[in-house]
Enzyme design. Structure first.
Site, PDB file in Angstrom:
ATOM      1  N   LYS A 170       0.728  -1.221   0.193  1.00  0.00           N
ATOM      2  CA  LYS A 170       0.067   0.072   0.057  1.00  0.00           C
ATOM      3  C   LYS A 170       0.824   1.216   0.026  1.00  0.00           C
ATOM      4  O   LYS A 170       1.391   1.663   1.096  1.00  0.00           O
ATOM      5  CB  LYS A 170      -0.743  -0.017   1.212  1.00  0.00           C
ATOM      6  CG  LYS A 170      -2.040   1.001   1.221  1.00  0.00           C
ATOM      7  CD  LYS A 170      -1.419   2.339   1.719  1.00  0.00           C
ATOM      8  CE  LYS A 170      -2.418   3.310   1.823  1.00  0.00           C
ATOM      9  NZ  LYS A 170      -1.807   4.757   1.922  1.00  0.00           N
ATOM     10  N   GLY A 221       6.919   5.662   8.191  1.00  0.00           N
ATOM     11  CA  GLY A 221       6.141   6.944   8.191  1.00  0.00           C
ATOM     12  C   GLY A 221       6.131   7.739   9.490  1.00  0.00           C
ATOM     13  O   GLY A 221       7.035   7.432  10.447  1.00  0.00           O
ATOM     14  N   SER A 222       5.047   8.448   9.745  1.00  0.00           N
ATOM     15  CA  SER A 222       5.046   9.228  11.181  1.00  0.00           C
ATOM     16  C   SER A 222       4.788   8.459  12.305  1.00  0.00           C
ATOM     17  O   SER A 222       4.184   7.198  12.268  1.00  0.00           O
ATOM     18  CB  SER A 222       3.778  10.336  10.799  1.00  0.00           C
ATOM     19  OG  SER A 222       2.676   9.548  10.986  1.00  0.00           O
ATOM     20  N   THR A 225       0.915   7.938  12.782  1.00  0.00           N
ATOM     21  CA  THR A 225       0.216   6.778  12.145  1.00  0.00           C
ATOM     22  C   THR A 225       0.753   5.344  12.819  1.00  0.00           C
ATOM     23  O   THR A 225      -0.109   4.616  12.698  1.00  0.00           O
ATOM     24  CB  THR A 225       0.535   6.919  10.591  1.00  0.00           C
ATOM     25  OG1 THR A 225       0.214   8.311  10.166  1.00  0.00           O
ATOM     26  CG2 THR A 225      -0.004   5.847   9.692  1.00  0.00           C
ATOM     27  N   GLY A 226       2.020   5.327  13.049  1.00  0.00           N
ATOM     28  CA  GLY A 226       2.646   4.115  13.463  1.00  0.00           C
ATOM     29  C   GLY A 226       1.790   3.656  14.829  1.00  0.00           C
ATOM     30  O   GLY A 226       1.440   2.511  15.240  1.00  0.00           O
ATOM     31  N   GLU A 243       9.254   1.948  11.458  1.00  0.00           N
ATOM     32  CA  GLU A 243      10.358   2.854  11.335  1.00  0.00           C
ATOM     33  C   GLU A 243       9.684   4.422  11.070  1.00  0.00           C
ATOM     34  O   GLU A 243       9.212   4.599  10.114  1.00  0.00           O
ATOM     35  CB  GLU A 243      11.194   2.684  10.013  1.00  0.00           C
ATOM     36  CG  GLU A 243      12.613   3.189   9.962  1.00  0.00           C
ATOM     37  CD  GLU A 243      12.621   4.420   9.438  1.00  0.00           C
ATOM     38  OE1 GLU A 243      12.213   5.581   9.986  1.00  0.00           O
ATOM     39  OE2 GLU A 243      12.829   4.467   8.223  1.00  0.00           O
ATOM     40  N   CYS A 277      14.024  10.267   6.676  1.00  0.00           N
ATOM     41  CA  CYS A 277      13.815   9.956   8.066  1.00  0.00           C
ATOM     42  C   CYS A 277      14.963  10.268   8.814  1.00  0.00           C
ATOM     43  O   CYS A 277      14.828  10.764   9.781  1.00  0.00           O
ATOM     44  CB  CYS A 277      13.169   8.596   8.179  1.00  0.00           C
ATOM     45  SG  CYS A 277      11.615   8.391   7.417  1.00  0.00           S
ATOM     46  N   GLU A 374      10.245  17.600  13.830  1.00  0.00           N
ATOM     47  CA  GLU A 374      10.852  17.185  12.805  1.00  0.00           C
ATOM     48  C   GLU A 374      10.424  17.966  11.593  1.00  0.00           C
ATOM     49  O   GLU A 374       9.401  17.827  11.158  1.00  0.00           O
ATOM     50  CB  GLU A 374      10.574  15.965  12.453  1.00  0.00           C
ATOM     51  CG  GLU A 374      11.217  15.182  11.217  1.00  0.00           C
ATOM     52  CD  GLU A 374      10.910  13.730  11.013  1.00  0.00           C
ATOM     53  OE1 GLU A 374      11.787  12.805  10.346  1.00  0.00           O
ATOM     54  OE2 GLU A 374       9.729  13.366  11.469  1.00  0.00           O
TER      55      GLU A 374
END
Length: 470
Positions: A170, A221-222, A225-226, A243, A277, A374
């Protein structure tokens, strides 16, 4: 470049049952193409296909999987020009960097193909033999971000295939085209259903996170969201590799040669326009060399040629999307309001496209959002320090811990300081270097689990111990 793109489910090219969505070129703000929008029902079909394919794929020999993966690498190489052009159009980076991304995808695929899945002999005595084996998990879902759309998909897919899993991809809705094309190429080599791709936004992502037929999610990702993925994954105890966001700090000691290190600092801070990242995002510089390094970084920044990545000579592309462009602009404006000094850049470029020049911000410190958050864009805050213990404490004050670095002529001293950084990888006289054979992952709110190397590959497996009584 292709003018139409399809989902791939069970080896078949399909339109999106939920319609289409526009993919925007960040250099022009124009629509490149309308991409297929998958429905949740199509996700279910993809999981069913991957589950069925797993029954056979998990039993293929190491030699067969390795051979097929090298054939995938061959196909990526054969289509390198097309893939690089797609990267530039949807992601925005300059062509030379897109070509490097494709080359890296090939190298990473071949490296993973050649990995050996270990069998550990725990005991082999007169009456007993105990062996630790690694078995595939089943259906693995890969959810990728928009900054390195081809490379990160490869990072997720290839160790999953090497260990005998099947895959649902995805990609980010901002950069879906490369993954759609990649999976199409992969399906020229692999059996139907082994690798599938669906596209969508929050609804599809949420359905993947909670899907009972998915055994593992690997997500880049962020952090927010993780966290949502982790919460949803609890229903069937999915394995996770996360990650997540970082805010990497670097500490520069006064014994460095400013002219010798400035280019390395600039390139690792502004890699992919700062949209990486593990890029260097907070630069702590000793007072003795502070002004000299700030000025040298500004000199390098002002030499960049900002423009469309397809144009010859471009060294610096746009920010990838309008939302990130807004975030970067607001952070710089806030820093100005807090008394920071903009040495170069500091304002969006006029005209179409999400262009923001490489920006060096001096006379700023912790507590300002540009330092504490960030930025994920082409801006580097440079913070002055006089005591290295204070700099170390400030570097470690972040709730995230992906990477960090120390720059010094004294390797022993730098190593001693770097070992105190609270991050997954600490570099000496470098930053943001990820390698296929070196495990990489974060600590604290930057996630858990590692990618790359044998350790990263084994995250796609379940250990089974065979206890044999002779």
């Amino acid at each position: 470049m292709l003018t139409s793109f399809s989902l791939t489910i069970n080896g078949k090219q399909l339109a999106g049952a939920a319609g289409t969505f526009d993919v925007i070129n960040p250099a022009t703000e124009e629509v490149i193409v309308s991409a297929p929008l998958a429905s949740v029902e199509q996700l279910d079909q993809a999981v069913a296909a991957a589950t069925h394919a797993f029954k056979t794929w998990q039993h293929t020999s190491d030699a067969e999987r390795q051979s097929l993966m090298h054939k995938i690498a061959d196909l990526i190489e054969a289509n390198a020009d097309e893939l690089a052009e797609i990267i530039v159009l949807e992601q925005g980076k300059p062509m030379f960097l897109a070509q490097a991304e494709v080359g890296g995808a090939v190298a990473w695929t071949r490296y993973n193909a050649d990995l050996t899945i270990p069998v550990k002999i725990i005991e082999d005595s007169e009456h007993k033999r105990i062996e630790a084996h690694h078995k595939p998990l089943g259906v693995v879902a890969s959810i990728t971000p928009w900054n390195w759309p081809l490379m990160i998909a490869i990072w997720h897919i290839m160790p999953a295939l090497r260990t005998g899993n099947t895959v649902i991809c995805k990609p980010s809705e901002y950069t879906p085209l490369n993954t759609l094309r990649l999976v199409e190429l992969i399906n020229e080599v692999l059996p139907a259903g082994v690798v599938n791709v669906v596209t969508g936004q929050a609804e599809i992502g949420g359905a993947i996170s909670s899907h009972p037929g998915i055994s593992k999610i690997v997500f880049t990702g962020s952090t927010p969201t993780g966290q949502r993925i982790m919460s949803s994954a609890a229903a069937n105890l999915k394995r996770l590799t996360l990650e997540l966001g970082g805010n990497d700090a670097a500490i520069v000691l006064p014994d460095v040669d400013v002219d010798a290190i400035a280019e390395g600092i600039f390139q690792t801070a502004f890699l992919n326009m700062g949209q990486t990242c593990a890029a260097l995002k907070r630069l702590y510089v000793h007072d003795d060399i502070y002004d000299a390094l700030c000025n040298k970084l500004a000199e390098i920044a002002q030499a960049q040629i900002v423009g469309n990545g397809l144009e010859a000579g471009t060294t610096f592309g746009p920010i990838q999307n309008a939302n990130q462009f807004r975030i970067v602009s607001e952070l710089v404006d806030d820093a100005k309001a807090n008394g920071a000094r903009i040495i170069c850049g500091g304002e969006p470029l006029e005209g179409n496209g999400y262009f923001y020049p490489p920006t060096i911000v001096a006379d700023i410190t912790d507590g300002v959002p540009l330092v504490d958050k960030e930025q994920f864009g082409p801006v580097l805050p440079v913070i002055r320090f006089t005591d290295v213990e204070d700099a170390l404490a400030r570097a470690n004050s972040a709730t995230v811990g992906l990477g960090g670095s120390v720059w010094s002529a004294d390797i022993e001293k730098a190593t001693q300081i770097a070992s105190q950084l609270e991050c997954g990888t600490a570099w000496i006289n470098g930053h943001a270097e990820v390698l296929p054979h070196a495990p990489f992952g974060g600590c604290k709110m930057s996630g858990f689990g590692v990618e790359f190397g044998e350790e990263g590959m084994l995250e796609y497996t379940q250990m089974q111990v065979l206890n044999i009584n002779k």
